[in-house]
Design an enzyme around this catalytic site. Sequence first.
Site, short mmCIF file in Angstrom:
data_model
loop_
_atom_site.label_atom_id
_atom_site.label_comp_id
_atom_site.label_asym_id
_atom_site.label_seq_id
_atom_site.Cartn_x
_atom_site.Cartn_y
_atom_site.Cartn_z
N LYS A 80 0.80 -1.23 0.00
CA LYS A 80 0.00 0.00 0.00
C LYS A 80 0.83 1.29 0.00
O LYS A 80 0.38 2.32 -0.48
CB LYS A 80 -0.96 0.01 1.19
CG LYS A 80 -2.13 -0.95 1.03
CD LYS A 80 -3.10 -0.79 2.18
CE LYS A 80 -4.36 -1.60 1.92
NZ LYS A 80 -5.41 -1.29 2.88
N ASP A 116 -10.64 3.78 1.46
CA ASP A 116 -11.05 3.24 2.77
C ASP A 116 -11.89 4.24 3.56
O ASP A 116 -12.87 3.85 4.21
CB ASP A 116 -9.82 2.83 3.59
CG ASP A 116 -9.36 1.41 3.25
OD1 ASP A 116 -10.16 0.63 2.70
OD2 ASP A 116 -8.18 1.10 3.52
P1 NAP Z 1 -2.09 -2.15 11.70
O1 NAP Z 1 -1.61 -1.04 10.83
O2 NAP Z 1 -1.21 -3.31 11.97
O3 NAP Z 1 -2.51 -1.50 13.12
C1 NAP Z 1 -2.91 -2.31 14.18
C2 NAP Z 1 -3.45 -1.47 15.33
O4 NAP Z 1 -3.95 -2.37 16.33
C3 NAP Z 1 -2.41 -0.59 16.01
O5 NAP Z 1 -3.03 0.57 16.47
C4 NAP Z 1 -1.96 -1.47 17.18
O6 NAP Z 1 -1.48 -0.74 18.30
C5 NAP Z 1 -3.27 -2.13 17.56
N1 NAP Z 1 -3.02 -3.40 18.24
C6 NAP Z 1 -2.58 -4.55 17.69
N2 NAP Z 1 -2.47 -5.51 18.65
C7 NAP Z 1 -2.82 -4.91 19.82
C8 NAP Z 1 -2.91 -5.39 21.17
N3 NAP Z 1 -2.58 -6.64 21.50
N4 NAP Z 1 -3.33 -4.52 22.12
C9 NAP Z 1 -3.67 -3.23 21.80
N5 NAP Z 1 -3.60 -2.74 20.53
C10 NAP Z 1 -3.19 -3.58 19.56
O7 NAP Z 1 -3.44 -2.77 11.15
P2 NAP Z 1 -4.55 -2.03 10.25
O8 NAP Z 1 -4.23 -2.24 8.81
O9 NAP Z 1 -4.71 -0.64 10.76
O10 NAP Z 1 -5.86 -2.91 10.55
C11 NAP Z 1 -6.52 -2.85 11.80
C12 NAP Z 1 -7.82 -3.65 11.72
O11 NAP Z 1 -8.71 -3.03 10.80
C13 NAP Z 1 -7.66 -5.09 11.24
O12 NAP Z 1 -8.49 -5.91 12.04
C14 NAP Z 1 -8.19 -5.07 9.82
O13 NAP Z 1 -8.77 -6.31 9.44
C15 NAP Z 1 -9.27 -4.00 9.94
N6 NAP Z 1 -9.57 -3.36 8.64
C16 NAP Z 1 -10.84 -3.42 8.19
C17 NAP Z 1 -11.17 -2.82 6.99
C18 NAP Z 1 -12.57 -2.92 6.47
O14 NAP Z 1 -12.78 -2.65 5.28
N7 NAP Z 1 -13.54 -3.22 7.29
C19 NAP Z 1 -10.18 -2.14 6.24
C20 NAP Z 1 -8.88 -2.09 6.76
C21 NAP Z 1 -8.59 -2.71 7.95
P3 NAP Z 1 0.08 -0.38 18.45
O15 NAP Z 1 0.30 0.89 17.68
O16 NAP Z 1 0.26 -0.21 19.92
O17 NAP Z 1 0.86 -1.55 17.90
#
Ligand code: NAP
Length: 289
Positions: A80, A116
């Site tokens: 991305k 998004d």
């Molecule tokens: P990402 O960039 O890896 O970010 C993950 C986030 O989750 C960070 O803020 C991280 O906090 C937090 N996190 C992870 N493990 C944690 C834990 N054990 N305790 C507390 N916080 C935790 O991932 P992303 O791409 O943003 O995606 C996040 C979610 O959104 C995923 O579940 C994905 O499937 C979903 N999503 C959905 C859509 C949709 O169309 N519905 C689109 C995109 C993403 P830290 O900064 O502290 O690591």
Amino acid sequence: MERSATVADRASAERPKRAFVLGYPVAHSRSPLLHGHWLRTLGLDGSYERAEVAPEALAGFFARLPAEGFVGGNVTVPHKVAVIPHVAQLDPAAQAIGAVNTIWTEAGALVGGNTDAAGFLAHLDASAPGWEADEAVVLGAGGAARAVVYGLRERGVRVHLVNRTLGAAETLAARFGRGVEAHAMAALPTVLGRGGLLVNATALGMQGKPPLPIDLAPLRRDAIVYDIVYVPLDTALLTEARARGHRTVDGLGMLLHQAVPGFARWFGHTPAVTPELRALIEADVRAQR
Ligand code: NAP
């Protein structure tokens, strides 16, 4: 010369249009199911194909695109950000979010966009009409949170950004400037009472991850709870919010709505997010459990 260019243009316009989903790996992507449904139901002569491309092969992939008849596509993990140097320009959303999830062609040049935030808002508008809040609480500071914050700021919503790693929330807040305030997790009980909308944009609650550890008691009674996690569809957060009488919004609709602008640009028809489409993707998500 001019004449042969016209003939070539006409020939390429008449070729069935091809779109891709670019990732590494990409076998898990539901986008082919989604766009395939729209191509079929709209009776269009085009294709939407998986493109599994390793990071070191990205430049070669983009060099071959025009010859292969691709008009654009979607971009997923891990490309991305890496695709940015391969497009001629970014749309305002991709610029603000710093990541591209959709590529299309304009006047022969590639444009990188990010849909998004539009998908997040379109699903919220459709499932919780009248949701408009002055303040929202967003959990998470990763890529998805960036899109959510951008969308909410576009609608003038003040955002309280809460994340496990405070530094990541502060960096994201600084990116957007006024209207976004970063908080540590410990501040959540206080901050929760301020938002008319709570969004989970962390990975917590996803299949294989622990649930989000949150006590919803301080949340305003009229607050809407939106979980963008969609595997599973009914996250523990949404189940608890419903039990407490909150209006809830799940993550699947965001996935469906974010796909609309890309399809419209590649194939020239704006598709609809219908109950039939949702049932198709929902069945696929439920089969994953
Ligand atoms: P990402 O960039 O890896 O970010 C993950 C986030 O989750 C960070 O803020 C991280 O906090 C937090 N996190 C992870 N493990 C944690 C834990 N054990 N305790 C507390 N916080 C935790 O991932 P992303 O791409 O943003 O995606 C996040 C979610 O959104 C995923 O579940 C994905 O499937 C979903 N999503 C959905 C859509 C949709 O169309 N519905 C689109 C995109 C993403 P830290 O900064 O502290 O690591």
